[in-house]
Motif scaffolding. Structure first.
Motif, mmCIF file in Angstrom:
data_model
loop_
_atom_site.group_PDB
_atom_site.id
_atom_site.type_symbol
_atom_site.label_atom_id
_atom_site.label_comp_id
_atom_site.label_asym_id
_atom_site.label_seq_id
_atom_site.Cartn_x
_atom_site.Cartn_y
_atom_site.Cartn_z
ATOM 1 N N ALA A 14 35.407 5.348 -33.452
ATOM 2 C CA ALA A 14 35.929 4.188 -34.179
ATOM 3 C C ALA A 14 37.306 3.844 -33.616
ATOM 4 O O ALA A 14 38.173 4.714 -33.523
ATOM 5 N N ASP A 50 39.717 2.259 -34.878
ATOM 6 C CA ASP A 50 40.817 2.340 -35.833
ATOM 7 C C ASP A 50 41.031 3.741 -36.399
ATOM 8 O O ASP A 50 41.818 3.912 -37.332
ATOM 9 N N ALA A 56 31.975 -2.384 -26.323
ATOM 10 C CA ALA A 56 32.695 -2.626 -27.569
ATOM 11 C C ALA A 56 31.647 -3.023 -28.598
ATOM 12 O O ALA A 56 30.860 -3.941 -28.369
ATOM 13 N N LEU A 57 31.593 -2.308 -29.701
ATOM 14 C CA LEU A 57 30.600 -2.571 -30.743
ATOM 15 C C LEU A 57 31.291 -2.933 -32.045
ATOM 16 O O LEU A 57 32.290 -2.317 -32.413
ATOM 17 N N THR A 58 30.757 -3.900 -32.729
ATOM 18 C CA THR A 58 31.134 -4.137 -34.115
ATOM 19 C C THR A 58 29.850 -4.032 -34.915
ATOM 20 O O THR A 58 28.919 -4.810 -34.714
ATOM 21 N N ILE A 59 29.793 -3.033 -35.771
ATOM 22 C CA ILE A 59 28.597 -2.819 -36.588
ATOM 23 C C ILE A 59 28.835 -3.492 -37.924
ATOM 24 O O ILE A 59 29.706 -3.086 -38.697
ATOM 25 N N ASN A 60 28.090 -4.541 -38.176
ATOM 26 C CA ASN A 60 28.285 -5.358 -39.370
ATOM 27 C C ASN A 60 27.619 -4.686 -40.573
ATOM 28 O O ASN A 60 26.527 -5.044 -40.981
ATOM 29 N N ARG A 103 32.575 -0.962 -42.586
ATOM 30 C CA ARG A 103 33.760 -1.824 -42.628
ATOM 31 C C ARG A 103 34.760 -1.295 -43.654
ATOM 32 O O ARG A 103 35.955 -1.218 -43.399
ATOM 33 N N ASP A 134 33.935 0.182 -38.467
ATOM 34 C CA ASP A 134 32.945 -0.771 -37.952
ATOM 35 C C ASP A 134 33.219 -1.185 -36.508
ATOM 36 O O ASP A 134 32.303 -1.479 -35.759
ATOM 37 N N ARG A 135 34.485 -1.183 -36.087
ATOM 38 C CA ARG A 135 34.815 -1.528 -34.697
ATOM 39 C C ARG A 135 34.813 -0.241 -33.872
ATOM 40 O O ARG A 135 35.559 0.685 -34.161
ATOM 41 N N ARG A 136 33.952 -0.196 -32.846
ATOM 42 C CA ARG A 136 33.709 1.047 -32.133
ATOM 43 C C ARG A 136 33.721 0.833 -30.622
ATOM 44 O O ARG A 136 33.587 -0.290 -30.137
ATOM 45 N N ARG A 137 33.821 1.937 -29.911
ATOM 46 C CA ARG A 137 33.689 1.927 -28.457
ATOM 47 C C ARG A 137 32.656 2.969 -28.101
ATOM 48 O O ARG A 137 32.683 4.105 -28.615
#
Length: 197
Positions: A147, A149, A173-177, A182, A187-190
């Motif tokens: 993650a 963050d 770069a992934l954002t898992i909705n 969240r 939710d913001r991942r690499r």
């Protein structure tokens, strides 16, 4: 047995399937399992797989090929062993332990999987001990998901990626909705794959 891209842990009551362990709430959605699907694809040519972490959603249930050995180490996963996986002989071991408590000696070329990178120190041993860095350096395939963050992951990723002589083959770069991810700030991942993909 659950399908190759199961979105939830398989039933522990099935004797042919490894119990998954404690599934953290923010990893319970089908969208969160995408990380395991990607990792299983990245290691599909590897005969030996070591996963550190994976409690609640180990890579074992997502593998579609027939590896010779699979070892998952996480303090939240039930101890489990089997001699078959995906209908073929496989030395499968899930170890309920901290990374720093286990000696890991992979047989032959291996993949190292670190999904949800968030290692913690144990006693006097740091979160990224020399043994882990040696494993990362020696892995034919290294898969890391973290993650963006999560401060703990940010402090560990540099040491792990520095073990590799070449940049990653895959850097997503992934954002898992997903609301739970969240809310947890994850939710913001690499997603990184070093070596063959």
């Amino acid at each position: 047995m659950a399908g190759p891209y199961a979105s939830r842990p398989v039933k522990a009551s099935d004797p042919a399937v490894a119990p998954s362990g404690i599934l953290l709430a923010h990893l319970a959605s089908p969208a969160a399992a995408l990380r395991q699907v990607l990792a299983a694809h990245a290691v599909r040519a590897c005969a030996h797989i070591v996963e550190i972490g994976g409690a609640g959603l180990p890579i074992t249930g997502f593998l579609t090929h027939r590896p010779q050995t699979v070892t998952v180490i996480d303090p939240k996963i039930p101890d489990f062993s089997a001699e078959m996986l995906n209908g073929a002989p496989c030395r499968l071991r899930h170890r309920a332990a901290k990374l720093q408590e286990v000696e890991i000696a992979p047989i032959g070329p291996y993949a190292l999987v670190l999904l949800g990178l968030s290692l913690k120190p144990f006693g006097r041993r740091g979160a990224t001990p020399p043994e882990l860095l040696a494993l990362a350096a020696g892995a034919e395939v290294l898969v890391i998901d973290y993650a963006l963050d999560l401060e703990r992951a940010q402090g560990q990723i540099g040491a792990l990626t520095a073990t590799r002589p070449a940049p990653p083959n895959i850097d997503l770069a992934l954002t898992i909705n997903d609301e739970a991810l969240r809310a947890a700030g994850f939710d913001r991942r690499r997603f990184l794959v070093f070596g063959p993909a």
